[in-house]
Design a protein around this motif. Structure first.
Motif, mmCIF file in Angstrom:
data_model
loop_
_atom_site.group_PDB
_atom_site.id
_atom_site.type_symbol
_atom_site.label_atom_id
_atom_site.label_comp_id
_atom_site.label_asym_id
_atom_site.label_seq_id
_atom_site.Cartn_x
_atom_site.Cartn_y
_atom_site.Cartn_z
ATOM 1 N N ALA A 16 1.400 -7.871 -28.844
ATOM 2 C CA ALA A 16 2.514 -7.108 -29.358
ATOM 3 C C ALA A 16 3.441 -8.093 -30.343
ATOM 4 O O ALA A 16 3.382 -9.308 -30.135
ATOM 5 C CB ALA A 16 3.693 -6.969 -28.402
ATOM 6 N N LEU A 17 3.848 -7.645 -31.513
ATOM 7 C CA LEU A 17 4.572 -8.483 -32.278
ATOM 8 C C LEU A 17 5.972 -7.950 -32.371
ATOM 9 O O LEU A 17 6.435 -7.031 -32.281
ATOM 10 C CB LEU A 17 4.052 -7.996 -33.724
ATOM 11 C CG LEU A 17 2.836 -8.634 -34.093
ATOM 12 C CD1 LEU A 17 2.358 -8.237 -35.699
ATOM 13 C CD2 LEU A 17 2.610 -9.903 -33.952
ATOM 14 N N ARG A 18 6.933 -9.000 -32.536
ATOM 15 C CA ARG A 18 8.238 -8.832 -32.483
ATOM 16 C C ARG A 18 9.061 -9.550 -33.931
ATOM 17 O O ARG A 18 8.819 -10.580 -33.941
ATOM 18 C CB ARG A 18 9.096 -9.472 -31.279
ATOM 19 C CG ARG A 18 10.571 -9.071 -31.299
ATOM 20 C CD ARG A 18 11.071 -9.594 -30.002
ATOM 21 N NE ARG A 18 11.844 -11.134 -30.169
ATOM 22 C CZ ARG A 18 12.276 -11.943 -29.034
ATOM 23 N NH1 ARG A 18 12.127 -11.382 -27.833
ATOM 24 N NH2 ARG A 18 12.857 -12.834 -29.326
ATOM 25 N N LEU A 25 7.202 -12.977 -33.692
ATOM 26 C CA LEU A 25 6.793 -13.500 -32.304
ATOM 27 C C LEU A 25 5.644 -12.694 -32.094
ATOM 28 O O LEU A 25 5.674 -11.505 -31.971
ATOM 29 C CB LEU A 25 7.662 -13.477 -31.343
ATOM 30 C CG LEU A 25 9.036 -14.569 -31.133
ATOM 31 C CD1 LEU A 25 9.872 -14.143 -30.315
ATOM 32 C CD2 LEU A 25 8.493 -15.835 -31.299
ATOM 33 N N TYR A 27 3.178 -11.870 -28.883
ATOM 34 C CA TYR A 27 2.993 -12.097 -27.539
ATOM 35 C C TYR A 27 1.566 -11.573 -27.032
ATOM 36 O O TYR A 27 1.302 -10.342 -27.135
ATOM 37 C CB TYR A 27 4.127 -11.442 -26.729
ATOM 38 C CG TYR A 27 3.900 -12.120 -25.160
ATOM 39 C CD1 TYR A 27 4.030 -13.347 -24.770
ATOM 40 C CD2 TYR A 27 3.655 -11.029 -24.115
ATOM 41 C CE1 TYR A 27 3.973 -13.665 -23.353
ATOM 42 C CE2 TYR A 27 3.603 -11.357 -22.752
ATOM 43 C CZ TYR A 27 3.671 -12.670 -22.500
ATOM 44 O OH TYR A 27 3.529 -12.889 -20.807
ATOM 45 N N TYR A 29 -0.651 -10.242 -23.834
ATOM 46 C CA TYR A 29 -0.461 -9.958 -22.569
ATOM 47 C C TYR A 29 -1.459 -10.534 -21.861
ATOM 48 O O TYR A 29 -1.451 -10.456 -20.553
ATOM 49 C CB TYR A 29 -0.121 -8.441 -22.412
ATOM 50 C CG TYR A 29 1.183 -8.030 -22.564
ATOM 51 C CD1 TYR A 29 2.147 -8.163 -22.024
ATOM 52 C CD2 TYR A 29 1.613 -7.323 -24.133
ATOM 53 C CE1 TYR A 29 3.454 -7.732 -22.104
ATOM 54 C CE2 TYR A 29 2.893 -7.080 -24.528
ATOM 55 C CZ TYR A 29 3.795 -7.034 -23.292
ATOM 56 O OH TYR A 29 5.073 -6.636 -23.729
ATOM 57 N N ARG A 32 -0.968 -14.449 -21.861
ATOM 58 C CA ARG A 32 0.616 -14.782 -21.739
ATOM 59 C C ARG A 32 0.848 -15.717 -22.782
ATOM 60 O O ARG A 32 1.838 -16.708 -22.319
ATOM 61 C CB ARG A 32 0.614 -14.868 -20.355
ATOM 62 C CG ARG A 32 0.489 -13.892 -19.491
ATOM 63 C CD ARG A 32 0.541 -14.281 -17.926
ATOM 64 N NE ARG A 32 0.012 -13.155 -17.050
ATOM 65 C CZ ARG A 32 -0.181 -13.277 -15.901
ATOM 66 N NH1 ARG A 32 -0.104 -14.369 -15.234
ATOM 67 N NH2 ARG A 32 -0.810 -12.320 -15.158
ATOM 68 N N LEU A 34 2.474 -17.021 -26.312
ATOM 69 C CA LEU A 34 3.534 -16.813 -27.128
ATOM 70 C C LEU A 34 3.265 -17.660 -28.492
ATOM 71 O O LEU A 34 3.012 -18.598 -28.510
ATOM 72 C CB LEU A 34 4.889 -17.114 -26.842
ATOM 73 C CG LEU A 34 6.094 -16.605 -27.359
ATOM 74 C CD1 LEU A 34 6.199 -15.081 -27.461
ATOM 75 C CD2 LEU A 34 7.415 -17.430 -26.893
#
Lengths: 88, 385
Positions: A16-18, A25, A27, A29, A32, A34
């Motif tokens: 997932a991108l934030r 960032l 992440y 899954y 785990r 970052l």
């Protein structure tokens, strides 16, 4: 694994991108981890990668100057090693 | 972009925390003498299940990828598994810290079946005597039984989390061997003078020579050992340790306490570092993005008394919480400054602030010294002030 301009890639399905001011960032899954994507252009390329048949096409479509391609291929190779993106 | 400019960006704060700690309850079956949150008894104002789920929903919307859950002992909460399942449903990874008392064979199997879950078993001595002096009688056996149960349930790679004290620095290799024997990962963190740790820091914090041992050991073991980035004050010894190497308080890190109050980091549960509450209008998001405290923590800091020291870029002046709870100014050296400036500052420090809350059980605790007993006194019982 070393990517080339001919590689076809996509964002890893477990990632997932934030968005962040410096880029994004990522992440993973699964493992785990970052990971920091340290430039908005890298984020744009990573997000768009799955829509194209080669990284060359992605770089062109996202308006990345050719002089920057070697550093992008190197950054994307490192992201592939971290499983942020994968070859498809 | 270089790492240093990434660190500069981090100092200005992120859109949401990277590392959010959530203490689920102040209740605990143990009474560790260095407990950061002075835990012991449940506070009647703790978040309800529905309130806690609403916080998880908000963290999902903020794309907080994972959270660290602690306490107190988080497994004491009757809705513990319900909240874990809700976090999993929200795609929020959970790493929770526990003393292991409730990791029965059955619970271990239940935990092993969940996704996005990490477990950290707290252990502060590589043998029963060292551990139990700090964490209480029987706590070593409790932790090892939990680790056996996780292994037998094929949980996978859990973590063993050790707070480094004067009494266990010499056991670093033993901790590593213990972790390896379980296929676990070792995590070591810095002792902070927060909570009940404020009362025991003087006798438990590593000596100057031990600080060097920790640094050398970490340099040797690299990224294989986790630290929560808590030893960046040691970077003044030389090359930087792995990690972000900056104080993340209010920038990339924060704490939600059992009542829903939001603090700058897990080590500063004190009114002065309270940014707001998840129960206020705007919830956690508003506190993170707009609170006065977090806004001020993201402004450029002044090196203050450390300005003339050549190591400031490496150590960043150390830990805000360690300074605060030892009565040192925040813009001066860390009490454990490796150049010795902290010790000097401590000799003329003012009175250290007391923690704002204390949920310790109404008993007197003792650190059972090998030579002479040292009393750890508690001023208030279970009632929060």
């Amino acid at each position: 694994m070393t990517l080339t301009l001919d590689s076809a890639c996509e964002l890893h399905p477990d990632v997932a991108l934030r968005p962040e001011p410096f880029g994004a960032l990522a992440y993973h899954y699964g493992n785990r981890r970052l990971i920091f994507l340290k430039h908005p252009d890298v984020v744009a390329v990573v997000r768009d990668a799955a829509n194209h048949r080669s990284l060359r096409e992605v770089l062109v479509e996202n308006g990345i100057a050719e002089s920057r391609w070697p550093s992008f291929i190197s950054a994307l190779t490192s992201l592939a090693q971290s499983e942020v993106i994968r070859v498809h | 972009m270089s790492t240093s400019s990434l660190a500069a960006q981090m100092k200005q704060g992120l859109d949401a925390p990277i590392c959010l700690t959530w203490e689920l309850t102040y209740a605990c079956n143990l009474q560790c003498v260095h407990c950061l949150s002075s835990s012991g008894t449940r506070d009647p104002r703790e978040l309800t299940t529905e309130q806690a789920k609403a916080v998880l929903d908000e963290l999902r919307d903020l794309q907080v990828f994972y959270i660290n859950i602690g306490g107190g002992e988080p497994m004491v909460r009757r809705d513990f598994f319900e909240l874990l399942e809700h976090a999993e449903h929200c795609n929020i990874g959970v790493k929770f810290s526990t003393n292991g008392a409730f990791i029965t064979p059955e619970n271990a199997r239940r935990l092993a079946a969940m996704n996005y879950l990490d477990i950290q078993i707290s252990l502060d001595g590589a043998n029963r005597a060292t551990n139990d002096r700090v964490r209480g009688e029987g706590s070593y056996d409790i932790a090892l039984r939990a680790m056996d149960n996780l292994r037998d349930a094929s949980f996978g790679r859990f973590k063993i989390s050790v707070v480094m004290t004067r009494e266990n620095v010499s056991q670093l290799d033993e901790f590593k061997a213990l972790a390896d024997s379980y296929g676990a990962q070792l995590r070591i963190t810095r002792l902070r003078p927060a909570g009940r740790g404020a009362d025991t820091w003087n006798e438990l914090h590593p000596t100057a020579a031990q600080q060097r041992v920790i640094y050398d050991w970490l340099m040797h073991h690299g990224e294989d050992v986790l630290t929560g980035d808590s030893f960046f004050h040691l970077n003044a010894f030389g090359d930087a340790l792995p990690g972000l190497n900056l104080c993340g308080a209010g920038r990339v890190v924060c704490l939600i306490d059992p009542l829903g109050d939001v603090y700058a980091c897990p080590f500063v549960i004190h009114d002065e570092f309270k940014a707001g509450s998840v129960l206020e209008d705007g919830g956690f998001t508003h506190v993170w993005k707009s609170s006065d405290l977090f806004t001020s923590l993201r402004e450029p800091e002044s090196p203050g008394a450390c300005a003339s020291c050549g190591s400031y870029d490496a150590c960043q002046g150390g830990c805000m919480a360690a300074k605060f709870f030892t009565g040192l100014p925040l813009d001066g050296p860390d009490p454990e400054c490796v150049s010795g400036h902290g010790e000097h500052a401590l000799s003329s420090a003012g009175a250290a602030p007391r923690p704002s809350m204390d949920h310790s059980k109404p008993v007197r605790l003792t650190v059972k010294a090998r030579r002479s007993p040292v009393l750890v006194t508690h001023h208030s019982g279970g009632s929060p002030s």
